[in-house]
Structures are given as C-alpha cells and as structure tokens.
Scaffold this motif. Structure first.
Motif, mmCIF file in Angstrom:
data_model
loop_
_atom_site.group_PDB
_atom_site.id
_atom_site.type_symbol
_atom_site.label_atom_id
_atom_site.label_comp_id
_atom_site.label_asym_id
_atom_site.label_seq_id
_atom_site.Cartn_x
_atom_site.Cartn_y
_atom_site.Cartn_z
ATOM 1 N N GLN A 298 3.358 -1.117 -6.708
ATOM 2 C CA GLN A 298 3.729 -2.609 -6.831
ATOM 3 C C GLN A 298 4.997 -2.824 -6.246
ATOM 4 O O GLN A 298 5.837 -2.065 -6.259
ATOM 5 C CB GLN A 298 3.744 -3.039 -8.453
ATOM 6 N N GLY B 297 2.502 -7.992 -8.903
ATOM 7 C CA GLY B 297 3.485 -7.690 -7.893
ATOM 8 C C GLY B 297 3.666 -9.188 -7.012
ATOM 9 O O GLY B 297 2.854 -9.950 -7.269
ATOM 10 N N GLN C 192 -2.038 -4.229 -4.629
ATOM 11 C CA GLN C 192 -1.150 -3.787 -5.626
ATOM 12 C C GLN C 192 -1.841 -3.760 -6.992
ATOM 13 O O GLN C 192 -2.661 -4.399 -7.400
ATOM 14 C CB GLN C 192 0.205 -4.893 -5.964
ATOM 15 N N THR D 106 10.311 -1.210 -7.061
ATOM 16 C CA THR D 106 8.978 -0.755 -6.705
ATOM 17 C C THR D 106 8.383 0.058 -8.059
ATOM 18 O O THR D 106 9.379 0.610 -8.693
ATOM 19 C CB THR D 106 8.838 0.315 -5.550
#
Length: 622
Positions: free
Chosen positions: A78, A218, A238, A95
């Motif tokens: 993500q 995300g 994601q 991330t």
C-alpha cells in the motif's frame, strides 16, 4: 580463512545493509557480519517505511544511491502520501510493506552487489591498537582485519526483553543478545547508557471482524520512494489497512497489569521513545482520553498475520490478550505472539564526529540505534553516511558531510552530535528549520549530483536528475512567456471558483491562483497542452511547486546564506576553551566535551547561550 577487508560492517539491520551497499558500490571490499543470515534487513517492528519526515529521509537515501527506497517500492502492499492537505514541505510518502518480501529483496540486492561478502557470527570484540580500530574478533574466535569498521548493532548490545514479570536475554524475540562490545568500549573510555523500545502483539487476521473497523485504502496515484523506474503495484492491487479504537473498558483491563509492568516496577531503566509510547504509557500520560487509535496493518500479501500499530506493550500476555478482546473487531482475536519491550545499550552520539566516526577511536564508525535513534529510516540514513565515510577514510579522503540546509539527514546527524539524546531520537518535520527547501519531491535535485561526484550515484541516476532539472527550467520559462486568452481558460477558472480574466494573462500568473494545479491547467488549455507534451506528472508537479512557492523558497535560501557565515567559521581542534574565563560553566563543559567543529555547531549545543557564542567569536579574533 579471511582476507583483509576495506570495511567490516557489524550487524545487518537497516543501517548495516545501507552501510555495506554504499561502501561496496563506491569500490570497497566489504564484509557484512550478522548473527543470523535469515534476518538480514528484518522489519523488527512495524511493516512500513516512511511517514512524516521519515518519508523525506527515504527519498534522500534513494537520491544518494542507497537501496531503501527501491526495496520499499518493490515490496509495498500500500502507498499513501501523507499531509496532502498541507503545503508540499509537509508531504510525506509512506508504504505499507510485505515484511518477508522486504527482507528477501534487500538480501537479493546485497547479494547482487559486487564487493559484498557475508559471514554469520557474533562480533564480541573490536581490534584496537594505538587509538585505531583495525578489525574484529568473532564469537568463534576469528580475527578479521579491515581498514574501517562500522558498528550497527541495533537493539542487540546486552539486549533484555521484558514481558510482564518475565525477562529474557535477547536482541529480538527468539534471538540472542550480543555481548562484549559495550564492555570493551567502556574500558576504552566511551560513555554508554540504556534505552528502551517496544513492539505490539501480532494477531491472526482470520479472527478479526473488519466490519466493525474503518477501512483505510491506499492512494489512487502511487509515486513511491525511488526516483528510478522501479516496477510497482497498481492502485487496484493495494491491500487496505483498518482503524479501530481502544475504550475505557480496554484501559481498565490494562490497568490490572500495571503492578506487574516492568516499566512501572522499575525493572526497565532505559528511557522509552517519547513519540511512540506504549499503550500503558498512553493511558497514564493521557488519562483524560477515553480512547486511542489503533491501526490494523497486514504483514504482507500471503500471510494472515496482523500488526496492531498503537498497541505497543510489555504487560503480561494474559492482560494483553484480555484487553485486545475488548477492542471493537477484536472480540474473538487469536494472538500469534505477545508484545514486548526491549532494553539495550547505546553510546551517546556526542562522542561522534560528523562523519559518524568516533572521536576516541579512529576508523571506528557507529550507525543506527547504537547512536540513540529509533526507526528504520533514521538507522538506514546513518548507515548510508557511515558506509560512505568509512570508504573515504579507508582511502584517506575527506569525509562527506551534509549540512542542515542540505538534507533531513544533515539535520539528524547535527542534532545527534551537537545536542546528544537521552531518549530514542525520532525525526519530525519540525526539527528542520529549512523544511521548505528539504521537500520529498526535490531530494534528487538536492543530493544526486553530490553523490555522483564521489562515485556512489550511478550515471543513469545522474542523467535522469539532469533531465528533470532541465525540463523543469524549460517549463517554468514556458509559463513565464506564454499568454493565455480569456476565451481559452475562463470556463476552467469558473469551474474552480476563480475569477475569469478579461484580457490575455501570462500562464504563470494564472497558476499562482489558489486551487489551480498545473496538471489541471494544462489539461484545460490547448496552448499549454501543445507546449508541455511529453512532460510527465513528476515534472509538472515539481514545476508547480517551484512557481507557487518561489517567494518562500527564496526567503529560506537567504536565511541559509546568512546562517552559513557561522557554519564557515571553523574552530581549531586544538582550541583551548579553558582560557576563556567569561564563558558560562555549562558552555565550557559542553564545548570541551563535544568539541564543536564550527561556530554554527557551537550555537546549536543545548545549554549554550548566544552570549557564549559571541565570547567565543571574540576570542577567535572575529
């Protein structure tokens, strides 16, 4: 059995991996020694990289030619750009990562790096003679020689794990502690102390009810960390995170374990992280709050394991378990492992030079949690800088030092060396006085050429940076020269609730209006579409930031220029502070201990007053 190496790196966490990669890529023959080859680049705590200020650091590591940004991008599940509602100086990439893929990718990249050798063993002693470090002795008794040694021991130096009333020796759960180095360095005159950090329980995701939580998806646009062309996941691929909250019932259950808490019973002597407190610490410090936010984070693509961000604890397992089962969505949760606290040795970083070489022992460098920092990103950037400087020292070249106006990395190292720390140090945007200059979007423009000139950043990376720089300048020129007619743009302006124009106006003037993005402006203007064809989103965004924030950027550059006068005034190593009778007692003590390199550094030392700096300037003949 072992040849002589240029650099030995002790420890293969985030700092050690970056140190090994940097030194090797600059041409040094490197040996990376780790106690466990299966835990190289282990994400010991949360499975995430970046975040506020930390994301800027990862981008700076990438701009300099480090690996953390590439590894993070290749293992992300993500991506989010935090603080988008604020100005670009506050934007911070983050991330969520696959824990196992992250470590595997790091190891693959290190194994593909020429000049890096590996060895599994514990380092129990440093080889030191006449004030110089020339190698290590391992647990198996091997003497291995090198021109420089970088120690990145993380939480392993005399590490002790606490779970309620239980104490276990270890640097991570199920991994033994490292012994010998602290004792030797203290004998050699180093000062050491203890710090504490912690981690939350890991939960079986199959046992959670996500319908009772808020979903956190995300971003629709994934920019990632690396400036290089790294293959990344798409927005649709994601994994979501989720948000839930503790409540007063959870807090009451947690309080039942306080009488067995190692923190409150005095069994933990080390100071914990102020900005990432345990859940029991939150309940104590924020007694007026009846709930605390928890982030439910998946550990990867192919696992059901869940990281409960915000629930770091060292309370007894049964208390952790019962409290978690009172959290919405966790009523039937099953625990993979309990949270725990870990206490470990560190060396106050005022004992270091700006190159991260120790002041007392030449050719010995420290990076990461041994210097009192917390966080993967803070460790990784120190490892990168220590690796670079160990390489340069082995070749008798001048150290590579980043100033506070160059990078967040420069802020971090200057803070550690000038101010020291008695609690785990974490980076924030508020620590950087030049944060308008030190944005996540321009780390390549700030740092890549510096790195390229000393042989770390690749030719490909440098060419890409030059293309970006040239493209932005050309696009800024287009915007300053091209005029836009009312007929072409008024409908767009009205859609943005911006006043229509009555005559031709330069594109740059229109862009300066609030709520007008360059990407949308280009899309609405046939004239600009034609003139900007071929420029990607990164070029458009960088151009927009430079145009819109030009006044603020120039003001900050002027401030850097004025402050650099103090930074350029060097203090000789042999300067005798005892002869200045008018210095305050605290300033005299701090100057003698830290031995500031410049008047600028002297002015930032905690406890030093402006009058002390002025007195020092007078005695230096300024």
């Amino acid at each position: 059995m072992f040849p002589e190496y240029d650099i030995i790196v002790v420890g293969a966490g985030h700092a050690g991996c970056e140190a090994a990669a940097a030194a090797a890529n600059m041409g040094s023959k490197v040996l990376l020694i780790t106690m466990n080859m299966q835990t190289i680049a282990q994400m010991s705590c949360n499975p995430a990289m970046g975040g506020i200020a930390k994301g800027q650091i990862v981008r700076e590591i990438d701009a300099l030619g480090g690996y953390s940004g590439i590894v993070s991008d290749k293992s992300m599940i993500q991506f989010r750009m935090l603080n988008r509602s604020k100005g670009p100086a506050m934007w911070s990439p983050r991330t969520q990562n696959d824990r196992m893929l992250f470590a595997a990718t790091w190891r693959e990249m290190l194994e593909a790096t020429p000049n890096v050798d590996f060895y599994q063993d514990m380092v129990r002693q440093l080889l030191v003679k006449d004030g110089r470090c020339y190698g290590v002795i391992t647990g198996l008794g091997h003497e291995i020689k090198a021109k420089s040694v970088v120690v990145t021991s993380g939480t392993f130096l005399n590490g002790v794990i606490h779970i309620g009333e239980k104490q276990l020796g270890g640097g991570r759960i199920s991994e033994k502690a490292a012994t010998g180095i602290t004792e030797q360095l203290v004998e050699l005159g180093f000062e050491s102390d203890r710090l504490k950090t912690g981690t939350p329980p890991r939960i079986d995701g199959r046992s959670l009810d996500y319908s009772k939580m808020e979903e956190q998806k995300g971003d629709e646009e994934i920019s990632g960390f690396s400036y290089m062309n790294v293959e990344r996941i798409t927005a649709a691929q994601q994994r979501s995170c989720f948000i839930t909250y503790t409540n007063s019932a959870v807090h009451e259950i947690l309080k039942t374990g306080f009488d067995r808490s190692p923190m409150y019973q005095g069994r933990i002597q080390g100071t914990g992280p102020r900005y990432c407190p345990s859940i029991e610490d939150k309940i104590n410090r924020f007694a007026d709050r009846d709930r605390h936010q928890l982030f439910v984070e998946p550990e990867g693509w192919n696992t059901v394991e869940i990281y409960v961000n915000g629930f770091s604890t060292s309370l007894p397992e049964q208390v952790q378990y019962e409290a978690l089962r009172t959290v919405p969505g966790f009523e039937n949760c099953r625990m993979f492992r309990p949270g725990y606290a870990i206490e470990y040795d560190y060396f106050p970083p005022t004992q270091l030079q700006y190159s991260l070489e120790t002041k007392q022992i030449q050719n010995l460098f420290f990076a990461g949690q041994i210097n009192g920092t917390t966080g993967y990103e803070e460790a990784a950037c120190q490892g990168l800088m220590a690796g670079i400087n160990a390489h340069l020292k082995a070749r008798e070249q001048s150290p590579f030092i980043l100033k506070r106006s160059d990078a967040y990395i420069g802020v971090l190292i200057d803070d550690l060396i000038s101010k020291g720390t008695d609690e785990p140090y974490r980076m924030f945007t508020s620590r950087a006085e030049y944060r308008t200059l030190l944005r996540q979007d321009n780390a390549d423009l700030r740092l890549t050429e510096l790195s390229y000139r000393m042989g770390l950043a690749s030719q490909e990376r440098m060419e890409q940076t030059r293309y970006k720089l040239d493209s932005v300048e050309k696009l800024k020129q287009v915007l300053s020269e091209v005029s836009i007619t009312p007929e072409e743009i008024n409908s767009f302006l009205e859609s943005k609730n911006s006043a229509p124009i009555t005559q031709k106006q330069k594109a740059q003037q229109i862009l300066l209006r609030p709520g007008i993005s360059l990407e949308a402006f280009v899309h609405a203007s046939p004239t600009l579409q034609e003139l900007t064809a071929g420029y990607n989103r990164e070029i458009l965004e960088q151009t927009e930031i430079q145009v819109k924030y030009d006044v603020y950027i120039e003001k900050e550059k002027d401030l850097v220029q004025r402050m650099s006068q103090l930074e350029d005034l060097e203090i000789p190593d042999s300067f005798d502070y005892n002869k200045i009778s008018s210095l305050s007692a605290e300033a005299l003590q701090k100057f003698k201990k830290i031995k500031p390199r410049t008047l600028g550094q002297a002015s930032r030392i905690s406890g030093v007053n402006p009058s002390d700096v002025q007195i020092l300037m007078v005695y230096m003949g300024r």
